[in-house]
Design an enzyme around this catalytic site. Structure first.
Site, PDB file in Angstrom:
ATOM      1  N   ASP A   1       0.866  -1.176   0.000  1.00  0.00           N
ATOM      2  CA  ASP A   1       0.000   0.000   0.000  1.00  0.00           C
ATOM      3  C   ASP A   1       0.903   1.226   0.000  1.00  0.00           C
ATOM      4  O   ASP A   1       2.096   1.135   0.279  1.00  0.00           O
ATOM      5  CB  ASP A   1      -0.968  -0.008   1.193  1.00  0.00           C
ATOM      6  CG  ASP A   1      -0.375  -0.666   2.428  1.00  0.00           C
ATOM      7  OD1 ASP A   1       0.871  -0.753   2.503  1.00  0.00           O
ATOM      8  OD2 ASP A   1      -1.127  -1.089   3.309  1.00  0.00           O
TER       9      ASP A   1
ATOM     10  N   GLU B   1      -5.986   2.933   3.609  1.00  0.00           N
ATOM     11  CA  GLU B   1      -6.555   3.438   4.868  1.00  0.00           C
ATOM     12  C   GLU B   1      -8.032   3.799   4.734  1.00  0.00           C
ATOM     13  O   GLU B   1      -8.762   3.785   5.713  1.00  0.00           O
ATOM     14  CB  GLU B   1      -5.772   4.658   5.364  1.00  0.00           C
ATOM     15  CG  GLU B   1      -4.325   4.360   5.765  1.00  0.00           C
ATOM     16  CD  GLU B   1      -4.216   3.528   7.036  1.00  0.00           C
ATOM     17  OE1 GLU B   1      -5.236   3.269   7.682  1.00  0.00           O
ATOM     18  OE2 GLU B   1      -3.083   3.125   7.363  1.00  0.00           O
TER      19      GLU B   1
HETATM   20 ZN   LIG Z   1      -3.415   1.778   8.984  1.00  0.00          ZN
HETATM   21 ZN   LIG Z   2      -1.602  -0.158   7.330  1.00  0.00          ZN
END
Ligand SMILES: [Zn+2]
Ligand SMILES: [Zn+2]
Length: 444
Positions: A101, A170
């Site tokens: 991510d 997130e």
């Molecule tokens: Zn996080």
């Molecule tokens: Zn994370």
């Protein structure tokens, strides 16, 4: 008998050879990681200093793209927001997807690091300080290091690697966008899907495993409770949505204890109540904001059904007409639970045990936090997926914190500061070992 003996000794030699190759491979991995330690540290500092908010990871993605292209990977763009894939095709063999991510969080950094973030991000026309408080910078650095190793060791494996860089973890938007994109569907179907997440309390070299359900399915719901407003001194002429909300909040607590089977897990949290302005006015409505966490789809269905039944019937009992029953808005932020495939877990555990010794493999309990890595695992039951917890603390720092009773800053807090110089190379070595193992011995 003699033939049998001959075959058995041939087999033993083969195992010994494989073992020797494996050790030689790991030595080579270690060498590549050592040679690139400066590059990994500099990359980490750069990523840490300039974090970007979810969906806005433009410079971060550009940096990753340029770097991984220089290792010989081809880029597949347009996977939604800033997401992209870097692909290395290396002959016939298994396909492994490895995801990082890229997003930071709206948190003001309070570490004393020389490369602490001073970045400011914009979201919904508001500005926020931004920080890599969840360690996605560690994930990206590990991803780059692993990509480098696998490119340099092309002669040691056959197959295809898809290094996926994902926007907006997130906010639970990124993975859903990726799997619905046309370009993602053009990629070869993975045999395995892997990711790592840093763990604030595990030691560098420790890997946390949690087979089966590891993290929860997340739903966010806004519920509007209606009433009939009026003077606070004449409640008999009103239907008070504040009292109704209080009853509702109390009553829905019984869903987990009375409606779910006792061995099932679930969470219902009301995180916000907004209604009313002053003490002497009964308002027309109250808005509640909830998060729901579950592991199984059955539990999720039960909770959703009961939230509505209880809300509707309390409103009716208060005297509200059918047109003023509560409104339930499920936000477009739902993600499924993370399910770690136990057979893949066993392969990884065996590999790490062989490489690092049993002490490094740690069993971690499931948690009710969410992770949209789950979305890739849920697209088809036939793709074994696993997300591992990786240690970030040096032995010294952990010992010091225990001795002096100092709390270690958790993920999502302003002082979170992983020991990157130790944990990134360690992560790269472990994941390289895992990849080589899966390509060579696990792809059958
Ligand atoms: Zn996080
Ligand atoms: Zn994370």
């Amino acid at each position: 008998m003699r033939m049998l003996f001959f075959l058995a000794s041939l087999f033993a030699i083969k195992i010994a050879d494989a073992q020797k190759n494996y050790v030689a491979n790991l030595k080579q991995v270690e060498k590549i990681v050592q040679e690139n330690s400066r590059f990994l540290n500099d990359g980490y500092k750069r990523l840490h200093e300039f974090p970007e908010l979810s969906t806005k990871e433009i410079n971060t993605a550009a940096f990753l793209k340029t770097t991984i292209s220089s290792f010989g990977y081809s880029i597949l763009d347009s996977l939604g927001y800033q997401s992209f894939a870097a692909v290395l095709k290396n002959g016939n063999g298994p396909v492994i997807m490895y995801r990082t991510d890229m997003d930071g969080l709206p948190v003001k950094e309070e570490t004393t690091l020389p490369f602490a973030s001073k970045a400011i991000g914009i979201k919904d026309n508001e500005t926020f300080p931004v920080m890599h408080a969840c360690g996605h910078d560690i994930h990206m650095s590990t991803w780059l290091g692993l990509a480098k190793v696998m490119a340099e060791m092309k002669n040691e494996w056959k197959g295809t690697i898809i290094f996926l860089a994902q926007s907006a973890e997130e906010t639970a938007q990124g993975a859903k966008r990726i799997i619905s994109s046309v370009n993602y569907k053009s990629l070869p179907k993975a045999n395995y899907q892997l990711a790592v997440h840093d763990h604030a309390e595990l030691q560098v070299g420790e890997v946390g495993f949690c087979d089966e359900y590891e993290m929860a399915a997340v739903d966010m719901i806004n519920i509007t409770i209606y009433g009939k407003g009026g003077h606070g001194a004449a409640p008999q002429k009103c239907i008070d949505p504040i009292l109704l909300s209080a009853q509702y909040i109390t009553e829905i607590q019984s869903i987990i204890s009375r409606s779910l089977p006792p061995i099932e897990s679930g969470v219902i949290t009301v995180g916000a109540i907004n209604g009313g302005t002053v003490g002497n006015v009964i308002p027309n409505q109250v808005v509640l904001k909830l998060t729901i966490r579950t592991f199984s789809q059955d539990s999720r269905n039960i909770i959703m059904k009961r939230l509505k039944e209880i809300g509707d019937n309390l409103a009716r009992a208060a005297g509200l007409p059918e047109t003023l029953l509560p409104k339930y808005d499920l936000l477009d932020m739902s993600i499924p639970s993370v399910y770690n495939n136990p057979e893949l877990g066993k392969k990884l555990k065996d590999c790490f045990n062989k490489y690092m010794g049993t002490a490094s493999v740690v069993k971690i309990k499931p948690m009710m936090i969410g992770e949209d890595f789950s979305v890739y695992g849920q697209q088809s039951d036939s793709i074994p997926s696993y997300i591992l917890w990786m240690g970030t603390l040096t032995a010294e720092r952990r010992a010091k914190s225990i001795q002096s009773n100092i709390e270690i800053p958790a993920l999502h807090t302003s002082k979170f500061a992983p020991d990157y110089e130790q944990c990134i190379p360690q992560n790269v070595m472990m994941m390289s070992a895992a990849m080589l193992e899966l390509f060579n011995n696990g792809g059958k």
